[in-house]
Design an enzyme around this catalytic site. Structure first.
Site, PDB file in Angstrom:
ATOM      1  N   ASP A  67       0.838  -1.208   0.000  1.00  0.00           N
ATOM      2  CA  ASP A  67       0.000   0.000   0.000  1.00  0.00           C
ATOM      3  C   ASP A  67       0.871   1.255   0.000  1.00  0.00           C
ATOM      4  OD1 ASP A  67      -2.183  -1.657   0.208  1.00  0.00           O
ATOM      5  OD2 ASP A  67      -2.288  -1.498   2.396  1.00  0.00           O
TER       6      ASP A  67
HETATM    7  N1  URA Z   1      -1.213  -6.146   3.549  1.00  0.00           N
HETATM    8  C1  URA Z   1      -1.674  -4.882   3.720  1.00  0.00           C
HETATM    9  O1  URA Z   1      -2.681  -4.669   4.372  1.00  0.00           O
HETATM   10  N2  URA Z   1      -0.998  -3.878   3.147  1.00  0.00           N
HETATM   11  C2  URA Z   1       0.144  -4.044   2.451  1.00  0.00           C
HETATM   12  O2  URA Z   1       0.712  -3.081   1.972  1.00  0.00           O
HETATM   13  C3  URA Z   1       0.618  -5.357   2.284  1.00  0.00           C
HETATM   14  C4  URA Z   1      -0.076  -6.395   2.842  1.00  0.00           C
END
Ligand code: URA
Length: 220
Positions: A67
Site C-alpha cells: 500500500d
Molecule cells: N497487507 C496490507 O494490508 N498492506 C500491504 O501493503 C501489504 C499487505
C-alpha cells in the site's frame, strides 16, 4: 523452418532486420518508503517506486503490491514467470510483515489468527504470527501470509480490533530486507533468484493441502 540457433552467437534476421533477443532478466530488491505507489505510473502524478530506481534501464514491474503507506521489501523484475510464482497463493511463498499496532491485545489473539479469519467471505489462514517485544514499548505483531488479497494484513489486524500504525514487509520467501535502508535498492544475485524459484516450486508440491498453510495440515 526448424533451424536451431545458438543464443548469444547466432544472429536472427527477418527480411534483413536483426531480431533482438530477449531482454536480460533483472531482479531488484527495494526497501520501499511510505508515500510511493507500487505501480509503474499513476494518473494523478503521484510518485511511484520507479522514481527510486532511475538507474535501471530495463522495464521492470513490482511483484505484488505494498500500500501507499506501507514500507519494506518490494521486488521489481521483468521476469513474469517468477512474478507469477511469487504472487499466486498456490505456490505458498510466505511474505512476512512487522506491524506496529494500537489497541488492546489479548493472549489468545495469536490463536484466533492462526485458526483463520474470514476476510471478504473467505477464510484466511496466516502461516504464522507472534507478538514482538519492542524496546520502545510499541505493540508489534509479526504475521506471515502467502495470500495476497488487497490490504490483507491490515484487515487481519482490524479483525482483532487493532489500529495499524506502521506496516513493514520484512521477508518474501527466503529473501530478507535486512541491511537495506529505506529508499535503497540492490540487484539480487543468481543464488537469491534460484532460491526464490526453488521455494515457489516446493510450495506448489504442497498444493494438495487446499491452500492451507503448513500449520493447518494434519497428518490424519
Ligand atoms: N497487507 C496490507 O494490508 N498492506 C500491504 O501493503 C501489504 C499487505
Amino acid at each position: 523452418m526448424g533451424q536451431k540457433i545458438v543464443p548469444g552467437k547466432d544472429e536472427v534476421c527477418v527480411e534483413g532486420q536483426q531480431v533482438s533477443g530477449a531482454e536480460p532478466k533483472v531482479y531488484i530488491m527495494l526497501n520501499k518508503p511510505p508515500g510511493y505507489l507500487s505501480s509503474c505510473s499513476d494518473p494523478f502524478g503521484r510518485p511511484t517506486v520507479l522514481y527510486l530506481i532511475p538507474q535501471v534501464k530495463q522495464r521492470v514491474y513490482p511483484v505484488g503490491r505494498l500500500d501507499l503507506d506501507s514500507e519494506g521489501l518490494l521486488l521489481l523484475t521483468n521476469d513474469g514467470t517468477l512474478a507469477y510464482f511469487l504472487t499466486h497463493p498456490k505456490y505458498q511463498v510466505v511474505k512476512e510483515y512487522v506491524v506496529d499496532i494500537e489497541g488492546e491485545t489479548r493472549h489468545d489473539d495469536i490463536n484466533r489468527l492462526l485458526s483463520g479469519i474470514v476476510i471478504d467471505g473467505v477464510k484466511v489462514y496466516p502461516d504464522y504470527a507472534r507478538f514482538l517485544r519492542s524496546p520502545d514499548n510499541i505493540k508489534r505483531i509479526v504475521i506471515g501470509v502467502h495470500e495476497g488479497q488487497k490490504h490483507l494484513v491490515k484487515q487481519l489486524c482490524f479483525a482483532l480490533g487493532y489500529d495499524v500504525k506502521r506496516l513493514l514487509r520484512t521477508k518474501m520467501g527466503p529473501l530478507s530486507l535486512s541491511g537495506l535502508d529505506s529508499g535503497k535498492w540492490r540487484y539480487l544475485d543468481p543464488k537469491e533468484v534460484n532460491a526464490l524459484y526453488k521455494t515457489a516450486l516446493a510450495g506448489q508440491e504442497g498444493e494438495h493441502n487446499g491452500g492451507k498453510p503448513k500449520n493447518q495440515i494434519s497428518d490424519s
